[in-house]
Design an enzyme around this catalytic site. Structure first.
Site, mmCIF file in Angstrom:
data_model
loop_
_atom_site.group_PDB
_atom_site.id
_atom_site.type_symbol
_atom_site.label_atom_id
_atom_site.label_comp_id
_atom_site.label_asym_id
_atom_site.label_seq_id
_atom_site.Cartn_x
_atom_site.Cartn_y
_atom_site.Cartn_z
ATOM 1 N N GLY A 253 -3.269 15.729 -18.540
ATOM 2 C CA GLY A 253 -3.686 14.614 -17.686
ATOM 3 C C GLY A 253 -3.688 13.310 -18.463
ATOM 4 C CB ALA B 294 -12.059 3.729 -14.990
ATOM 5 C CG ASP C 195 -12.849 11.205 -11.766
ATOM 6 O OD1 ASP C 195 -13.689 10.511 -12.384
ATOM 7 O OD2 ASP C 195 -12.109 10.750 -10.867
ATOM 8 N N GLY D 59 -4.518 10.291 -17.211
ATOM 9 C CA GLY D 59 -5.286 9.264 -16.507
ATOM 10 C C GLY D 59 -6.085 8.496 -17.544
ATOM 11 C CG PHE D 60 -8.790 5.339 -16.478
ATOM 12 C CD1 PHE D 60 -8.495 4.118 -17.057
ATOM 13 C CD2 PHE D 60 -8.703 5.464 -15.110
ATOM 14 C CE1 PHE D 60 -8.115 3.046 -16.279
ATOM 15 C CE2 PHE D 60 -8.331 4.392 -14.320
ATOM 16 C CZ PHE D 60 -8.036 3.178 -14.900
ATOM 17 N N GLY D 61 -9.034 9.175 -18.902
ATOM 18 C CA GLY D 61 -9.613 10.010 -19.949
ATOM 19 C C GLY D 61 -8.565 10.460 -20.949
ATOM 20 C CD GLU E 163 -12.735 -1.675 -4.270
ATOM 21 O OE1 GLU E 163 -13.349 -2.201 -5.214
ATOM 22 O OE2 GLU E 163 -11.953 -0.722 -4.426
#
Ligand SMILES: Cc1cc2nc3c(=O)[nH]c(=O)nc-3n(C[C@H](O)[C@H](O)[C@H](O)COP(=O)(O)OP(=O)(O)OC[C@H]3O[C@@H](n4cnc5c(N)ncnc54)[C@H](O)[C@@H]3O)c2cc1C
Length: 429
Positions: free
Chosen positions: A17, A321, A305, A19-21, A176
């Protein structure tokens, strides 16, 4: 496991993964004496906090995604594989991929989470969620096509249905989305149609709980509701959704006819977690140890997450995040410590606050002792989001695009979409 690494065999770190992590973990290991393999089923890192901007034609996909390979191009101890991980066996330290098997000495699992339909996965085609670029483009298509079809519709009830947009879930994403759709109808498209007035569009944000933005202080929830109403959106709280069908959603017992229903509620962890044989919470997140590893496997870390880390507040940390970024860096530090033969250290989250935006000129900010709403909060949001865009090169391009859209009220080429004849609500092309 805790013995110092030999000079012959560099420890193999697998990160699943990007993503951010995962990406921040890989970057934190830049100077470490390890070999890193980053696996992701997509070739790009996605800046999810700005996905709703793509879904509502405020930004283009390329503004918020960046090739993982390009991010790590200069990091010689890292390689990138475009692959889907299917299973993990912590006992043999192997990851089963679509094509092959990979062995690891240390693993960081960071495959994130998605939306949950509370046991009603059959609702998804009628109420798509927002998680990937494909979702954002599909949502953009549905919104724009609804206006196009309404322009040609002669039946008043059908026209109302086409001009009704329901967003389920009053968290930051729902708020949003509702703000941005209300704004498109009231400001962006307002001169573009002849048979309809886009201002007639009805935008409803529905939330099962007693208030929107439930994780924010009450006064900021109230300020967000006022801002949404100013933009022309309706907010309904204490209204659980009990059914979703094609162009229909049952909310608090009332059946609403809406061609566009969008889903922004619930959390479902990546299914990969199940193969770890570690304890999971009720949404499938992994119950991690204080150092982010899983019980009995000090070399296997779960972050972001996908992790439930209750050790600091007694409750899971929020799925945002900054949590993923800080946990990614911490897991990397712990791997370095283990490689050096030192014990791992517990994780501690530094909460710098939260920001959410409502349309192009309002927001809410909860920065600990500092809480504010309105234009200043929106500016703070803009600054933070531009600053953290991972493809550092395109920050200025994105800022320029935004400024242009802001001052001209035009979204230009981002308002394009697919062939209307192929479009049926509730179906994907
Ligand atoms: C619409 C939206 C808006 C948001 N807004 C905000 C915001 O304003 N502020 C904020 O702080 N947070 C926000 N978040 C939350 C934030 O984006 C997440 O908390 C963060 O992305 C979690 O990072 P992660 O690394 O755990 O997972 P992700 O960033 O979700 O990354 C998971 C990665 O794993 C990959 N992957 C998944 N399964 C596999 C597999 N089997 N094999 C290989 N690769 C796999 C995926 O392709 C993805 O790249 C938002 C999220 C969404 C969806």
């Amino acid at each position: 496991m805790n013995a110092p690494a030999s000079s012959l065999h560099k420890p193999q770190v697998v990160i699943i993964g990007a993503g951010f992590g995962g990406l921040y973990a890989a970057r934190a290991l830049k100077h470490a004496p390890v070999e890193i393999t980053v696996i992701d089923r997509r070739n790009h890192h996605l800046f999810q906090p700005l996905l709703y901007q793509v879904a509502t034609a405020g930004l283009s996909p390329g503004d918020i995604a960046y090739p993982i390979r390009a991010v790590l191009a200069r990091q010689m101890n890292a390689r990138v594989l475009l692959e889907e991980a299917l299973e993990i066996d912590p006992a043999t330290r192997t990851v089963k991929l679509c094509d092959g098997v990979l062995k690891y000495d240390y693993l960081i699992l960071a495959t994130g989470a998605s939306h949950a339909y509370f046991g009603h996965d059959d609702w998804e085609p009628f109420a798509p969620g927002l998680k990937s670029l494909e979702d954002a483009l599909e949502i953009r298509r549905r919104i724009l096509v609804a206006f196009e079809r309404a322009e040609r519709e002669t039946d008043a009830a059908q026209k109302n249905e086409l001009l009704t947009f329901v967003i389920v879930g009053g968290g930051p994403t729902g708020v949003e989305l509702a703000g941005a759709i209300a704004e498109i109808s009231r400001q962006v498209l307002v001169r573009d149609f002849r048979a309809i007035n886009p201002k007639d569009a009805r935008v409803l944000l529905v939330e099962a709980g007693p208030r929107i933005l439930p994780s924010y202080p009450e006064d900021l929830s109230a300020a967000a509701e006022v801002s949404l109403k100013k933009l022309g959106a309706e907010v309904r709280t204490k209204c659980p959704v009990t059914a979703v069908r094609e162009s229909q959603v049952v909310v608090g017992g009332e059946c609403l006819h809406a061609a566009t229903v969008l889903w922004a509620a619930g959390v479902a962890a990546s299914p990969l977690a199940r193969s770890l044989s570690a304890p999971l919470d009720k949404v499938g997140r992994v119950m991690v140890e204080p150092d982010l590893s899983i019980p009995g496997h000090p070399e296997t870390f779960v972050i972001g997450d996908l992790a439930n880390f209750p050790h600091q507040t007694g409750r899971p940390l929020p799925g945002v995040a900054p949590v993923a970024i800080q946990q990614g860096r911490h897991a990397a530090r712990n791997i370095l410590r283990l490689v050096k033969g030192q014990p791992s250290e517990p994780f501690k989250y530094l909460d710098k606050g939260r920001l959410a935006t409502i349309g192009r000129a309002a927001g809410v900010a909860d920065l600990g002792s500092l809480k504010f709403s309105g234009y200043i909060a929106w500016l703070a949001w803009l600054f933070v989001h531009i600053f953290f865009l991972i493809g550092f090169r395109n920050r200025f391009v994105v800022l320029f695009e935004w400024a242009w859209a802001y001052f001209t009220n035009q979204r230009g080429a981002r308002l394009i979409t697919g062939d209307v004849d192929k479009v049926r609500p509730g179906t994907r092309p």
